[in-house]
Scaffold this motif. Structure first.
Motif, PDB file in Angstrom:
ATOM      1  N   LEU A  66       0.825  -1.211   0.000  1.00 17.13           N
ATOM      2  CA  LEU A  66       0.000   0.000   0.000  1.00 17.13           C
ATOM      3  C   LEU A  66       0.854   1.254   0.000  1.00 17.13           C
ATOM      4  N   LEU A  67       1.958   1.227   0.748  1.00 14.38           N
ATOM      5  CA  LEU A  67       2.872   2.366   0.747  1.00 14.38           C
ATOM      6  C   LEU A  67       3.468   2.573  -0.652  1.00 14.38           C
ATOM      7  N   ASN A  68       3.883   1.482  -1.268  1.00 17.75           N
ATOM      8  CA  ASN A  68       4.462   1.595  -2.615  1.00 17.75           C
ATOM      9  C   ASN A  68       3.460   2.188  -3.597  1.00 17.75           C
ATOM     10  N   GLU A  69       2.191   1.796  -3.467  1.00 22.63           N
ATOM     11  CA  GLU A  69       1.159   2.351  -4.354  1.00 22.63           C
ATOM     12  C   GLU A  69       1.005   3.854  -4.107  1.00 22.63           C
ATOM     13  N   MET A  70       1.052   4.254  -2.855  1.00 23.51           N
ATOM     14  CA  MET A  70       0.938   5.684  -2.535  1.00 23.51           C
ATOM     15  C   MET A  70       2.103   6.473  -3.128  1.00 23.51           C
ATOM     16  N   LEU A  71       3.301   5.952  -2.990  1.00 28.19           N
ATOM     17  CA  LEU A  71       4.483   6.646  -3.496  1.00 28.19           C
ATOM     18  C   LEU A  71       4.483   6.698  -5.014  1.00 28.19           C
ATOM     19  N   ASP A  72       3.980   5.638  -5.655  1.00 30.28           N
ATOM     20  CA  ASP A  72       3.915   5.636  -7.126  1.00 30.28           C
ATOM     21  C   ASP A  72       2.928   6.681  -7.632  1.00 30.28           C
ATOM     22  N   LYS A  73       1.821   6.893  -6.901  1.00 27.33           N
ATOM     23  CA  LYS A  73       0.816   7.864  -7.313  1.00 27.33           C
ATOM     24  C   LYS A  73       1.312   9.292  -7.164  1.00 27.33           C
TER      25      LYS A  73
END
Length: 501
Positions: free
Chosen positions: A493-500
Motif C-alpha cells: 500500500l505504501l508503494n502504491e501511494m508513493l507511485d501515485k
C-alpha cells in the motif's frame, strides 16, 4: 351564454408563462449559486485530546459546539508532523515531497513558485481572502504568502508593538512580558494578566471585527484565523488553569516501544529544551513527574484558552447572521507528545504526532456526526472547492471528503500517509536529508519504512504497529512472522501511494 372573463391571445398567455418561468429560474439560480463563506481556523500544536474526541476531562465546550454543527474526523492525519511542512501541504494541496521542503525555514514559493494556494484559488474566484494570526509558518526565516490574500495579512507582532503605545481605558492591549529566569522563558505560566491582553485573545478580537466588516461587503469571504496556543510556552489566565485538578492529571509511562527503530523518535526535544528548567534533565533522559504534570496542566489550560477564543468566532458568525451560509473548518497542524514514551513535542511519524483534529461544518450537510474514515489535511483543499462549487486546480494531491460529509461511513481512501526526515542536511539549501521515513496507516496498523533519501531502494529499517486497542506504540511487529502478511500488505500500500505521488 358568454361570460365576462377577458380573452387572452395565445401570444399573451405565452408571455405570461415565460415571465413566471424566468422569474422562478432566476430565484432558483440565486439560491443555488450563492457562494458560501469560509471560516478557516488553524490551531498550533493541538492534538485530538478534546472532549468531543472522547477526552471527557477536557474543557472544550466551543470546539464541542462546532462538532455538533458538523462532522468530526476521528482519523485525520497531517503530512509531516512539524509546523511549516504541514501548513504548506494543507495550503497548497501538495505533499512535502512535491515541494521538496521538510524544514521550517524554506518558503514554498522557492520550490513551487507558481502553485495556486487554497485561499488564492478562492480569491481568483471572486472571494475576499484575508488572514488573521498564524496560518503559514513565518518563523525561522520563513514568510507569509502575499499572493494568497486580497489584502496584506494582519501582522500580529506589528500590531502588538503598536498597541504598547495605545491605552484603552486603563488597560494596554498586549500580552504582559513573560517571566524569565537566567534569560530563559518559563515553559508554562499561570498568568494574572487580563485575558484580553493574551495574543490569542487579540487574534480573536481582530477576527470578530473582520467578520463584522466582511458582512458589509458584496462578496463572499475566505477568512483564515490562526491561533498560537497550545504551542509552547503554555501561558494562559488562571481561570483556565483552575479548570483542571493537578491531582487528576496522569503522567504517561516513560516506556519506548519494544524494538522500535533508532530513527523513530527524537529522544530529546530541542523545542522544549530551550525553556528554563528543562535542560538540566537532559543527562537523565526524562523529566521528573512533577515537572511533567505541570507541563501537561499548562497544555490543557492553553487548549481551554483557545477554545474560548473559538467561541468568540462562532458567536460573531451567529450575531452577524452569517452562520447559515458559512463553511467552517477547524484543524490542528499536527499532534503532540505530552510525555508519552518520556518524550515531548512532535517531529516523528508516530500516531500521536501525525494524527490531527479536523472538524468540518457545512450548511445542508448532516450535523453532529463523527467518521472513522481516513482523511488527510491535504484533502481539505479539494473538499472546500467542491463544497463551494469552485473548480479544483490540477495539481492537487488530496481527495475531496464531500462523500464522507454526506455519509460518514463512506471511504475515499484506504491509507493516510505522513513522512519525516532524519539525518544531517546534505545540501546547502537544506531541502534534502540522508534518511526519509514514510509512514502509512489504514486505521489500525501503522507501517513506517526508513530509506535513503537519494537512493530510495536502499531500505534502512521498518516498523509495524497495531493500534487496535491504543494509539500508543507498544511493540514493533515488523520482524514478527505472525504479522508478515500484514507487513507485506502495508508495504504494498505504501508503494502504491508513493507511485501515485
Amino acid at each position: 351564454m358568454r361570460t365576462n372573463i377577458p380573452e387572452f391571445s395565445a401570444s399573451c398567455i405565452l408571455a405570461i408563462c415565460l415571465f413566471f418561468s424566468t422569474g422562478l429560474k432566476a430565484q432558483q439560480n440565486n439560491i443555488s449559486t450563492k457562494k458560501k463563506n469560509i471560516l478557516f481556523i488553524a490551531i498550533d500544536d493541538l492534538r485530538p485530546e478534546l472532549n468531543c474526541y472522547g477526552a471527557s476531562y477536557m474543557k472544550t465546550p466551543n470546539i464541542d459546539r462546532l462538532a455538533k454543527q458538523g462532522l468530526l474526523f476521528k482519523n485525520a492525519y497531517c503530512q509531516q508532523a512539524v509546523c511549516a511542512p504541514s501548513r504548506n501541504s494543507i495550503m497548497t494541496g501538495l505533499r512535502p515531497d512535491a515541494m521538496k521542503i521538510y524544514d521550517l525555514g524554506t518558503f514554498f514559493r522557492k520550490t513551487v513558485p507558481d502553485v495556486v494556494t487554497l485561499p488564492q484559488q478562492f480569491k481568483n474566484n471572486g472571494y475576499i481572502s484575508e488572514t488573521v494570526g498564524k496560518i503559514y509558518h513565518t518563523g525561522h526565516g520563513n514568510q507569509d504568502d502575499d499572493l494568497s490574500w486580497s489584502v496584506p495579512s494582519w501582522n500580529i507582532t506589528e500590531s502588538i508593538n503598536n498597541l504598547k503605545r495605545v491605552k484603552r481605558g486603563d488597560t494596554i492591549r498586549l500580552e504582559s512580558s513573560l517571566p524569565k529566569i537566567n534569560d530563559k522563558l518559563l515553559p508554562y505560566y499561570k498568568s494574572n494578566a487580563p485575558e484580553e491582553q493574551m495574543v490569542d485573545a487579540v487574534i480573536a478580537d481582530m477576527a470578530t471585527k473582520r467578520i463584522q466588516a466582511l458582512k458589509k461587503q458584496d462578496k463572499p469571504f475566505f477568512l483564515a484565523v490562526g491561533f498560537k496556543l497550545p504551542h509552547l510556552p503554555f501561558v494562559a489566565p488562571a481561570k483556565y488553569w483552575d479548570l483542571y485538578n493537578p491531582d487528576d492529571i496522569i503522567v504517561p509511562k516513560k516506556t519506548e516501544p519494544e524494538g522500535t527503530s533508532k530513527y523513530a523518535f527524537v529522544r530529546w526535544s530541542g523545542e522544549l529544551q530551550k525553556y528554563h528548567g528543562i535542560e538540566q534533565y537532559k543527562s537523565e533522559g526524562y523529566l521528573p513527574n512533577e515537572l511533567s504534570r505541570n507541563l501537561i496542566h499548562g497544555y490543557y489550560a492553553s487548549v481551554s484558552m483557545v477554545d474560548a477564543q473559538i467561541g468568540k468566532l462562532l458567536n460573531a458568525l451567529e450575531k452577524s447572521g452569517l452562520k447559515e451560509n458559512t463553511i467552517i473548518v477547524l484543524w490542528g497542524d499536527h499532534g503532540w507528545k505530552l510525555g508519552e514514551y518520556g518524550m515531548w513535542s512532535k517531529h516523528s511519524n508516530s500516531e500521536l504526532d501525525t494524527r490531527s483534529p479536523l472538524i468540518i461544518s457545512a450548511p445542508d450537510f448532516p450535523k453532529g456526526k463523527t467518521s472513522e474514515s481516513l482523511a488527510e489535511l491535504v484533502d481539505v483543499y479539494p473538499t472546500l472547492c467542491d463544497l463551494s462549487g469552485i473548480q479544483k486546480p490540477g495539481h492537487l494531491q488530496g481527495k475531496s471528503l464531500v462523500p464522507i460529509l454526506e455519509n460518514p461511513k463512506a471511504i475515499v481512501k484506504h491509507v493516510a500517509m505522513s513522512q519525516y526526515p532524519r539525518g544531517k542536511f546534505i545540501d546547502t539549501n537544506k531541502t534534502k536529508q540522508e534518511v526519509m521515513g514514510y509512514s502509512i496507516t489504514d486505521g489500525r496498523y501503522r507501517f513506517t519504512r526508513w530509506q535513503s533519501y537519494e537512493n530510495p531502494k536502499l531500505i534502512i529499517d521498518k516498523e509495524l504497529y497495531d493500534h487496535k486497542d491504543s494509539r500508543i506504540d507498544t511493540k514493533n511487529l515488523a520482524n514478527s512472522e505472525k504479522y508478515s502478511k500484514e507487513l507485506m500488505r502495508m508495504e504494498n500500500l505504501l508503494n502504491e501511494m508513493l507511485d501515485k505521488n
